[in-house]
Write an enzyme that holds these catalytic residues in place. Structure first.
Site, short mmCIF file in Angstrom:
data_model
loop_
_atom_site.label_atom_id
_atom_site.label_comp_id
_atom_site.label_asym_id
_atom_site.label_seq_id
_atom_site.Cartn_x
_atom_site.Cartn_y
_atom_site.Cartn_z
N GLY A 38 0.71 -1.17 -0.09
CA GLY A 38 -0.23 0.20 -0.08
C GLY A 38 0.56 1.22 0.00
N HIS A 92 4.99 1.84 -8.24
CA HIS A 92 3.67 0.94 -7.45
C HIS A 92 2.96 1.14 -8.86
CE1 HIS A 92 4.49 1.64 -3.29
NE2 HIS A 92 4.61 0.69 -3.66
N GLN A 106 8.19 -9.31 7.85
CA GLN A 106 9.38 -8.90 7.05
C GLN A 106 9.55 -7.76 7.78
OE1 GLN A 106 6.65 -8.03 3.65
NE2 GLN A 106 8.27 -6.46 3.37
N GLN A 121 15.41 -7.99 -3.32
CA GLN A 121 13.70 -8.33 -3.44
C GLN A 121 13.30 -9.64 -4.45
OE1 GLN A 121 10.36 -7.37 -1.36
NE2 GLN A 121 10.15 -6.59 -3.28
N ARG A 166 8.68 5.14 1.98
CA ARG A 166 9.14 5.54 3.31
C ARG A 166 10.07 7.02 2.86
NH1 ARG A 166 10.80 -0.07 3.66
NH2 ARG A 166 10.30 -1.21 5.51
O1 PAF Z 1 8.13 -4.43 -1.71
C1 PAF Z 1 6.98 -4.54 -1.02
O2 PAF Z 1 6.17 -4.12 -0.93
C2 PAF Z 1 6.83 -5.96 0.17
O3 PAF Z 1 8.16 -6.59 0.14
C3 PAF Z 1 5.71 -7.23 -0.78
C4 PAF Z 1 6.88 -7.74 -2.21
C5 PAF Z 1 4.58 -6.70 -1.57
C6 PAF Z 1 5.35 -8.20 0.02
O4 PAF Z 1 5.14 -7.57 1.15
#
Ligand code: PAF
Length: 287
Positions: A31, A37, A61, A155, A189
């Site tokens: 979000g 995004h 996480q 990631q 952030r």
């Molecule tokens: O990159 C993110 O926003 C998060 O690490 C994800 C991939 C949605 C997993 O919670």
């Protein structure tokens, strides 16, 4: 646009699309959606007839000293942005749906080779949390394709490796990092930065670009990394790492390998005040 709060509703819709022979693309998010995004959503829309976005701030996480409690939660605003993009379905599960036994009691996924280096050294447990929630979300959404930002380059590699190791039938696509006009990589952030910190924050991407330039000019890799760290420190950053790696396993590269022209990623993480920023530049032969 449909909003699904529970797995049954989600599965019913997915089954219907599948019965109609439609491909499904997925963008998992936490979000507080920004242009970064939304660019992933655009990629998803080019790849499949139906696009599902999830919004879930994943407690697994975050370590206890991190910003889980204060992480920006802006659901109404996020839903308006996704509606304006004509996303098909937004999945907004809560903790009891994702971790019915509590997140620490749940089965987890570990991608050993990539999870304990670089970002993983500074955030132990982070990639375990990411891999676990992403696999759970994949099992719920069952997408053909999923899109992740290259800003979180490690990631992206962890997820690609998980998909390969566990034979998941999902194509993983990376979307380019979106930046502010002064170069700062877009991130939820960034909202934590004070006005003065926001002004200094542009130095992070500028220093990485300067470091890349030095490396391309043949400066010794370690020397270039160290001068980048010094430059960041002189502007008030507390640096976790600035490191040049190859792009497949994130192994260190020698000066000879750099000269031979392998694909490279220069990764950095640094704090400005209380805000931890990450960024990277991908360059070299496959960039
Ligand atoms: O990159 C993110 O926003 C998060 O690490 C994800 C991939 C949605 C997993 O919670």
């Amino acid at each position: 646009m449909k909003t699904c709060l529970n797995i049954e509703q989600l599965r019913a819709q997915i089954q219907q699309w599948r019965a109609d022979g439609e491909r499904i693309a997925f963008v998992p998010t936490m979000g507080n959606l920004h242009e970064g995004h939304l660019s992933l959503v655009e990629i998803a829309q080019q790849k499949a007839a139906r696009v599902v976005v999830s919004i879930y701030v994943n407690p697994l996480q975050f370590s206890p000293d991190e910003d889980f409690a204060s992480y920006p939660r802006t659901l109404d605003d996020d839903l308006s942005k996704l509606e304006a993009m004509a996303v098909d379905l937004v999945f907004t599960p809560d903790d009891s749906m994702i971790y019915p036994e509590g997140e620490q009691q749940s089965t987890y996924v570990e991608v050993p080779q990539l999870s304990h280096i670089i970002e993983g050294e500074f955030r132990p447990g982070f990639f375990r949390g990411v891999a676990t929630v992403v696999l759970k979300l994949f099992n719920m959404v069952q997408p053909d394709v999923a899109v992740f930002g290259e800003k979180d380059f490690q990631q992206l590699l962890v997820i690609r490796q998980m998909v390969k190791d566990l034979n998941l039938p999902v194509e993983i696509i990376g979307g380019q990092t979106k930046r502010e006009a002064d170069g700062l990589a877009k991130s939820s952030r960034n909202n934590y930065l004070s006005a003065a910190e926001r002004e200094s924050s542009r130095i992070l991407s500028a220093s990485l670009q300067a470091c890349r330039h030095q490396i391309e000019q043949g400066v010794d890799v370690e020397q270039a990394e160290n001068s980048c760290i010094k430059n960041l420190e002189s502007h008030g950053f507390v640096v976790d790492y600035v490191t040049l790696r190859e792009t497949s396993r994130l192994q260190k590269v020698s000066n000879d390998e750099v000269r031979a022209g392998c694909a490279l990623v220069l990764l950095a993480a640094a704090k400005l005040g209380k805000t931890r920023l990450i960024d990277n530049i991908i360059f070299g032969s496959e960039a």
